[in-house]
Structure formats: C-alpha cells, structure tokens
Design an enzyme around this catalytic site. Structure first.
Site, mmCIF file in Angstrom:
data_model
loop_
_atom_site.group_PDB
_atom_site.id
_atom_site.type_symbol
_atom_site.label_atom_id
_atom_site.label_comp_id
_atom_site.label_asym_id
_atom_site.label_seq_id
_atom_site.Cartn_x
_atom_site.Cartn_y
_atom_site.Cartn_z
ATOM 1 N N THR A 169 89.204 25.519 92.856
ATOM 2 C CA THR A 169 88.385 26.035 91.758
ATOM 3 C C THR A 169 89.219 26.388 90.527
ATOM 4 O O THR A 169 88.780 26.194 89.400
ATOM 5 C CB THR A 169 87.627 27.283 92.264
ATOM 6 O OG1 THR A 169 86.812 26.876 93.361
ATOM 7 C CG2 THR A 169 86.753 27.884 91.190
ATOM 8 N N ILE B 90 88.248 29.660 80.181
ATOM 9 C CA ILE B 90 87.881 30.716 79.238
ATOM 10 C C ILE B 90 88.322 32.074 79.786
ATOM 11 O O ILE B 90 88.193 32.334 80.982
ATOM 12 C CB ILE B 90 86.336 30.778 79.061
ATOM 13 C CG1 ILE B 90 85.770 29.426 78.631
ATOM 14 C CG2 ILE B 90 85.936 31.886 78.096
ATOM 15 C CD1 ILE B 90 86.134 29.015 77.250
ATOM 16 N N HIS C 99 86.856 35.338 79.537
ATOM 17 C CA HIS C 99 85.585 35.889 79.071
ATOM 18 C C HIS C 99 85.751 37.326 78.575
ATOM 19 O O HIS C 99 86.584 38.073 79.070
ATOM 20 C CB HIS C 99 84.562 35.854 80.211
ATOM 21 C CG HIS C 99 84.131 34.473 80.579
ATOM 22 N ND1 HIS C 99 83.289 33.734 79.780
ATOM 23 C CD2 HIS C 99 84.437 33.683 81.638
ATOM 24 C CE1 HIS C 99 83.085 32.547 80.352
ATOM 25 N NE2 HIS C 99 83.789 32.485 81.473
ATOM 26 N N VAL D 63 94.844 27.127 107.337
ATOM 27 C CA VAL D 63 94.565 28.146 108.352
ATOM 28 C C VAL D 63 93.356 27.686 109.160
ATOM 29 O O VAL D 63 92.299 27.407 108.604
ATOM 30 C CB VAL D 63 94.290 29.514 107.702
ATOM 31 C CG1 VAL D 63 93.876 30.536 108.764
ATOM 32 C CG2 VAL D 63 95.525 29.998 106.950
ATOM 33 N N CYS E 3 95.570 7.912 77.202
ATOM 34 C CA CYS E 3 95.648 6.739 78.089
ATOM 35 C C CYS E 3 95.510 7.163 79.548
ATOM 36 O O CYS E 3 95.433 6.324 80.440
ATOM 37 C CB CYS E 3 96.923 5.928 77.862
ATOM 38 S SG CYS E 3 98.320 6.359 78.918
#
Lengths: 475, 422
Positions: A42, A49, A51, A174, A436
C-alpha cells in the site's frame, strides 16, 4: 532460534515508522517483510499526499494521528531528506446546494485542530488555481496539506532504523505465530523467530495476523484505487492538490502535482474479494479520466505516461486499529488513508507503548538524520560540476528521461537496505520512471545490478521472487 | 568550448549530417553521442535490408552504420561518446547556441555553437501511454528493449510471446524471437492496417506462419510477478473493444510495438515549435526549425520507414547548416505553408521559401490509411502542379514527391499536398 525484543511484521511506511521510533531505544529489533524491499504494498501506490486532517471524524485515531503526523513532517523531512512540499490543498465545491457541506468540512477541520483552513469563494479559488472549472462555487483551502515522495519517505524511515541497529529480513513471510511463555514465536518461511513483542503492520493482511491472536476479529478489505500519472510537461496544470467534496467512497478523485513535477489523477475506490489484485481496469481508468475533469478543466490526458493501482487496507470499523490487542501483540491495522500522513505519529505512539511495556531504556547514540541518494540533475550547475569531479560516475547518464547517472544507481545499490531489484533502483533513483518507462535504461540497470550485487543476469528480477526479467542465456 | 556545428546524436542521422556539413566546407563539426559507440539504434538491428537505396546492397544495421562511421573517421570528424546533452539554450551573447553535456570522462561541459543539428532519434511508446488495463508483472517489454536484450546482451526475454502493434520493430522481433526458439503466438494490431512495411509482414510473419490479427488489441494482462497470459479482443471502428470477442492467450511475454515518439525534450526546452502530428520540429525547406541556426533530421524530425531516407534527409540538414554558418546570403523571401489534405497527415518540410530552396525539394509525408490507385496531387494557390498516381499507399510507408522551384513562381498563399482517391 533468534530472539528479539520486538519483531515488526511488514516493511511498509507504518512498519518502518515504528522501527525508526523503536530504534531510539536499546533493544534487539527485527522487521520481517515478504517482499524483497521496503515499501512494496500500500505504501508505494497511493496519492502521495500529506493530508491536513480536516476529513477524518473528530475523536477517531485517524483524526488524531493525521493532525499529529502532518505536524511532524517539517522536522522529519529535514532529518530524513524526504522530498516534501506544503503546496496546500483545495477542496472544491461544484454546486451551491453543497456549500453547507463545505462549511461542515471546515468546522470538522477546526474541531480536529487543523491549522491554516480558509473558506474561499469560487472566484477566490480560481485566482489561486486558474484551471479550476467555471462551476466551482466555493472551496476549502488547507494550507498545511502537502505532497511527498512515498518511496523516499518509507525508505528514509526504514534506512534510518537500520542504521540505528534494526535488522531487516526480506523475502520472508510470516505464516503463523504462537504464544510461548513470555514470548511470541513467529513461524516464517525462512525459519522461526522469537519476540517479546510483535507489531502487526501487515497492511491488507493485518486482519489475518490479528485474528490469530484475538477473539475480536478484524475484517480488512483491499479497496483498490486506480491512478493515472501524466508527464512532467503537464505537472504545472495545478499548483495545489485539488479534491472534490468527499463522497461516500473516500475523497473522490484528486488532481495533484507530485514532488517530482508530474501530475497525478485518481484514485477510484473499489472493494475487492482478494488482497493482491493491483490490476488496473478499463472502467477504472475511464472513471479517473472523467472524474478528474469535474473540478479541473483542460487536463492533458494524452500525456499519460503510466497508470497503476494501489490497495487501501480498509477495516470494517472505518478507523485505524492501534494498540496492544493481546499481551505483547501490538496492532497497527486498518491503516488506509490518511495512513501515509499518520505513519510517523503511529510509530511514535506504538514505540512509546512498547518501550513502556518492555522497559526499554533510551539509546544514547541514536542518530536522527540520513541523506537519500542525491539527485544530481536537480543540483545547481556549479554543485553538479563539483559532484561529477568528486565521482565521475555521476556524469555517466543511464536513464535519459529522468537524467539519472550511474553514480546515483551505484549509491542506491550500496546504501543501507540497498536496492536489489530493478524496481528497487527505480524507486530509489527514479531511473525508469520517466516518459520511456525504462525502455532504454532497464538493460543498463540490470547490468549494473548484476555487476554490483554480484548476481547472474538471469537472477536479476523486477521485484518479487518470480519476477525474473530474462529467461535464458543465448550466447 | 566552442564549435561551429554541434550535432546532437551519432546515429545514422547525426553521422550523415556531420559528413555533409564537413563536405560542405565547415571544418569544425562535432558529434555528441550518449552511447559508448556511434551508430545509434542500428547497432542492435542485426537483420539485413538496410541500404538498398543508398548502396544498392542489403546490409545489416551495424554494417550500414559502419560505412558512415568510417567516412566520418576518414574526414576526421570528432565524436564525444558516452556524452549526454542535458541542456540546449540560446547563448547569452545572443549569437548562436549553448549546449550543455555531461560525461564520465569530461564532466559537465558547456559548448557554444553557431548551429546545432538535432538528431536525437525517437523512443518507443510505453505500455503506460496506452493505458492497457491489467496487472503490472515483468515480461512486458517494448520491442526495441527486447531487441537489445536478444541482440546485444544475448539473453532471451521470453519463450511464449504475444506482440501488440505491428510497427516494424515488432515485426522484426516476431522473426527474431522465433529464430531464437521462442513461440510467437500472434501479432495484434488495433488498426485495420499494419503500421510496418509490407516486406516485413511477408518476411517476418507470413514466412513463419505468425498470425497478424488486425482490428485487435490487448484488453487485459495477467500474472502477479511474471506475465501468465493476455486477453485480446476485436475492436470496432472507434477502436473500442467489442464485448464477447475476448480471447485468452497464455504467454510469458508481451512485446509492444505501438508507435515511436521523436525525442524532442531538448527542442522543447529551447522553445522550438513542434508539430502536433509528427511530434517533431516544424521545419522549412532548409530543415531549419523555428529557432534560427537549429536544424533537425532523422527520426527526431519525423519517424522514417527506411534508414536510407534518414541519411538522405540528414545530408540535406548538414549541407544547409553549413551554408547557414558560412553566412551564405539567403534572399529574404516569402514563406509559403505546405498544407496536407486528404489522407496526407503531414509534410516535411511544413513550409517552403521558393527563393531559398534549390531547383527541387524533396517533400516527405505519410498517409493515414491504405489507398489503392489514388493520386498524390500538388496545388499552388489552387493551381494543379502535379498529379501522380500511386498503385498503393500505406500508413507504414513514407511517401515523397519532388517540388520544383520553377513551379512556384507567383505562388503567394499556400501549397496543398493531398490524395485524390480513384
């Protein structure tokens, strides 16, 4: 079996932030990561950003950690050499009826303790941001919102933790864990390890780990977000991060410059059955194209250089799950947006709890600062001349699009937690991230990895274990 | 540093331009080349078929390049190798240009030049530019990258291959991969026609029974770490995939040959006007860009089909740059735009000054669809100058006509070049 004071599962931004904060203490610490590098889940594919914190419900972990995490950024980016710019964000409102919602957002931000919030008229907003649509009738300006390089952020935290003594074990998954007397035994595919404390920073898999030790079950859904990245020639199209007023699926589609000068559009939001599908879809990309145009006009969509998707670890309770869930088992679960912003605050909070529990004294020789791989091309001419004189490899350009030299690639390979894969080099140096998309430089980077690691060219991979690039030696 | 003419790029265009500039009497010509050797992309094109027009021989890419390299060496033209141009701007003195380079051996160097010839070539369109949905595993290569891995590095990047796009490099690689033992399952082309040369379809696909699926594109890429398969589907006239026509193909590799983009980042930085159709500079009859003293040739100007034409065009650019540097007086004259029409997509040059052009001028262009028995027509201010019937014209092949100076007497407004279908 090796024993540790604390073992952190997951080398994403949260795991690395906990590791870095723990490394301020005396003790033996280990980070386990199933992928070959930090920042592989993730943490690598998101909106990049920092936030401001007006969006989260008051009183939630998300609100608290977001505001604290944002406030920590100036010092942290300085200490860890992380590209970070407080460019501000605009939440734009497209119809008069929604203006009360905009005001409500402003009030929520105030309650959360977010500094630098201002309500603007449509006219005022367009003066700040000339490419906003004519329909924009009001906006919330959040001055403390910023943009960051997520890779460099995670790498910086992890690298600093490693320099302060934290061990990292990659390509290690794990499989299960069990309680044994005063410790946890973690069974991994590279052997068992023992820990007095475990930190669950396993991203979209954090529910599995949590549910092994707790009766209060978590349910984490991978919520996919698709993005399009535009060429640098489009990077100046907006100067702030532009959001539309949030809807029921998160923050809608944003349009934002990146710290590297590209333009980022996205994300969509779709809940998935499985946890690994980072595929992009025709529908998703169409949605990004359509929705990004709601608030901003004239987006040069022909300049898309790549599209990608990331997975948010969405927990059913809609908040971060933080704290000691079982004896010596600490959760950092459900870390979705604003997780990238919150990570340092989460690290600070959990490390404090763990240090207290295990009675870990402060480390006298902790060093807070680190320097990333220099980006030679962005230095002023005279400094660049000097750098090349010191190390002529900085003059040998390998990636022509981003102007990355052999010297920078060698630095990336030989730094703490150095790059071992093509993606690893790309994320540390930006070689291959340009227009590219690594067509020209990948054979050269493969050659350098092969020479420096050293490893047969056949062993050089893009990222995961089965991602070898060439399959056979011909001559 | 100071040089009369700086040439950016030592591929076929840069070499031919340098040789012509030197032969036109400018002694101080230098080539900057980012690779460790001259020859450009020809060095990895080990198949034959180069030079049929220029040398009446079938040469391989490296052999073709070698002829020019030897000639440049014989003329004593210096080339700075492994040297990347990172900046191009007008000199602060107001006269000429300032070229900034970096290299391992010389570090960062700024060079002043009276004229610059742009010969940077082109790059391949990557997957991202197409927004092909799906996962992002390893095993997706642009055809040119695969060509380098096979021909230069000596490694096979895939065993079971699907190729998207029928550009020439894709076609060549279909044959190359087959000869190296891979199985090429098909070439999918979204357009109703191939983007490559007819001779390559015959020699690289038909001869090896590799199916070419026109009006097809890739709609999904599978595989978490390595490609495990792709889905192709038929597209409608608007190039949108038609639901229900999907076909799953198992493969470990997807090669992309979906277009070439002239590499004009330096030109853009300098403020050179670019054509939205070719993505190359807009040039006049001298192949001079909108910035005086800056000339362009080869694939940085527009993507060519045959290297022979690159060499020919580049020699013109070299000659013209030399004339510019020697200050040969050019009569001030009107500039007349060349306007493409019908199936003609663009022309190079895009404008011509009858006073400045030679007795005749080669105008190159491409058409946007397959045409049989159509004519190429040239009109000046509505007056028909030329009508040439062509048995076949195709988007994959470059066309050219010769414009004669004597025709243009009295022309004021525009010269139209268009196709007239039978």
């Amino acid at each position: 079996m090796k024993g540790y004071d604390a073992v952190i599962v997951g080398a994403g931004v949260t795991g690395c932030a906990v590791a870095r904060e723990l490394s301020r203490r005396e003790g033996r610490f280990l980070v386990l990561e199933k992928e070959p590098d930090v920042c592989e889940g993730t943490s690598k594919a998101n909106s990049a950003i920092i936030h401001a914190g007006f969006d989260a419900e008051p009183g939630t972990w998300k609100a608290r950690m977001n505001v604290r995490g944002n406030a920590m950024m100036d010092k942290l980016s300085e200490e860890l050499d992380i590209p970070f710019q407080r460019i501000g964000a605009l939440v734009v409102c497209l119809c008069e009826e929604d203006l009360p919602k905009l005001r409500a957002l402003y009030e929520k931000g105030k309650t959360n303790g977010v500094p630098g919030l201002r309500l603007l008229t449509g006219q005022e907003a367009r003066e700040l941001e000339p490419n906003l649509q004519k329909e924009v009738c009001g906006a919330l300006l959040a001055e403390t919102s910023g943009i960051v390089c997520p890779n460099e952020r995670t790498k910086g935290l992890g690298e600093k933790a490693a320099q302060n003594g934290v061990e990292f074990r990659f390509d290690t998954e794990v499989l299960s864990l069990e309680r044994s007397e005063e410790s946890w035994i973690l069974h991994t595919d590279t052997g068992d390890v023992k820990a007095r404390a475990v930190v669950n920073a396993a991203g979209v898999y954090a529910d599995r780990l949590h549910n092994l030790v707790s009766e209060e079950k978590l349910a984490i859904t991978a919520r996919r977000g698709e993005y399009m990245l535009l060429d640098k020639s489009a990077g100046g199209h907006v100067r702030h991060t532009v959001f539309q007023l949030p809807g029921q699926y998160g923050k809608g589609v944003l349009v934002s410059p990146t710290v590297h000068g590209n333009l980022l559009l996205g994300p969509t939001a779709r809940d998935l059955e499985e946890k690994e599908s980072t595929a992009t879809t025709a529908d998703g990309l169409r949605e990004v194209a359509e929705k990004s145009a709601f608030g901003v006009e004239g987006l040069p969509l022909r300049q898309v250089i790549t599209s990608f998707s990331g997975l948010r670890a969405h927990e059913a309770g809609d908040d971060f799950v933080l704290g000691e869930t079982a004896d010596g088992f600490f959760d950092a679960a459900g870390i979705e947006s604003p997780g990238l912003t919150s990570a340092p605050a989460i690290g600070e909070y959990l490390a404090e709890k763990i240090a207290e529990k295990l009675a870990l004294p402060e480390k006298k020789d902790f060093t807070p600062t680190r320097r990333g791989v220099p980006h030679i091309a962005s230095l002023p001419l005279a400094e660049r001349v000097e750098k090349i004189r010191e190390n002529p490899a900085y003059g040998a350009i390998v990636c022509r699009c981003e102007e990355i030299s052999e010297g920078e690639i060698l630095d990336a390979i030989h730094s703490t937690l150095g790059a071992r894969t093509l993606d690893g080099v790309k994320r540390r140096t930006r070689a291959g991230m340009g227009r590219c998309q690594s067509g020209f430089c990948s054979p050269r980077v493969m050659e350098l990895l092969s020479r420096e690691l050293p490893e047969e060219l056949l062993e050089i991979r893009k990222n995961g274990k089965a991602s070898g690039i060439v399959l056979e030696k011909l001559r | 540093m100071k040089h009369t003419i700086v040439i950016i790029g030592g591929g076929p265009a840069g070499l031919a331009a340098a040789i012509a500039a030197r032969e036109s009497g400018v002694s101080d010509v230098i080539i900057f080349e980012r690779e460790p050797e001259l020859g450009g992309i020809l060095n990895q094109c080990i198949h034959n078929g180069f030079g049929l027009h220029t040398f009446r021989e079938e040469l391989t890419g490296p052999e073709y390049a070698q002829r020019y390299v030897e000639k440049a060496e014989a003329l004593g033209i210096p080339a700075k190798l492994s040297t990347t141009v990172i900046g191009l701007e007008r000199a602060s003195s107001g006269e000429g240009l300032l070229v900034t380079t970096v290299s391992r051996q010389d570090g960062l160097v700024q060079t002043e030049a009276k004229a610059v010839i742009l010969a940077m070539g082109c790059r391949e369109r990557p997957r991202g530019a197409l927004n092909i949905p799906g996962l992002r595993p390893t095993g997706v290569f642009s055809a040119g990258t695969a060509q380098r891995l096979v021909n230069r590095e000596g490694y096979l990047p895939g065993r079971e291959v699907v190729i998207l796009g029928s550009g020439d490099i894709g076609l060549i690689m279909a044959r190359r991969m087959t000869l190296e033992g891979a199985k090429v399952k098909c070439v999918a082309e979204i357009q109703p026609y191939s983007g490559g040369l007819k001779r390559n379809i015959v020699q690289c696909l038909n001869d090896y029974d590799i199916p070419l699926k026109l009006n097809h594109t890739v709609v999904d890429i599978r595989g978490k770490e390595r490609v495990t398969g792709v889905t192709i589907a038929r597209v409608d006239e608007r190039l949108t995939p038609i639901p229900g026509t999907e076909e799953e193909i198992f493969c470990d590799t997807l090669l992309l040959s979906v277009g070439l983009i002239p590499e004009n980042e330096l030109s853009r930085e300098l403020g050179v006007e670019l054509s939205p159709v070719t993505s190359g500079p807009r040039v006049n009859e001298s192949l001079e860009t909108s910035v005086p003293g800056v000339f362009a040739c080869g694939n940085v100007l527009h993507v060519h089909d045959l290297v022979d034409y690159v060499s020919e065009e580049a020699a013109e650019a070299g000659k013209n740059a030399a004339a510019y540097c020697k200050g040969e007086p050019a009569e001030a004259g009107r500039e007349i735009p060349l306007c493409p029409g019908g199936a003609v997509r663009y022309t190079v040059p895009a404008a011509v000054s009858p006073e400045k052009m030679g007795a005749q001028l080669t105008v190159r262009f491409r058409v946007g669809k397959n045409l049989r028995g159509a004519s190429v027509v040239v009109e000046a201010d509505g007056r028909e100058l030329l009508c040439r019937k062509r048995p076949v014209m195709a988007p994959g092949e470059m066309e050219q006509i010769s414009l004669k100076k004597e025709w243009l007497t009295g022309t004021e407004q525009e010269i139209k070049i268009f196709t007239r279908e039978a």
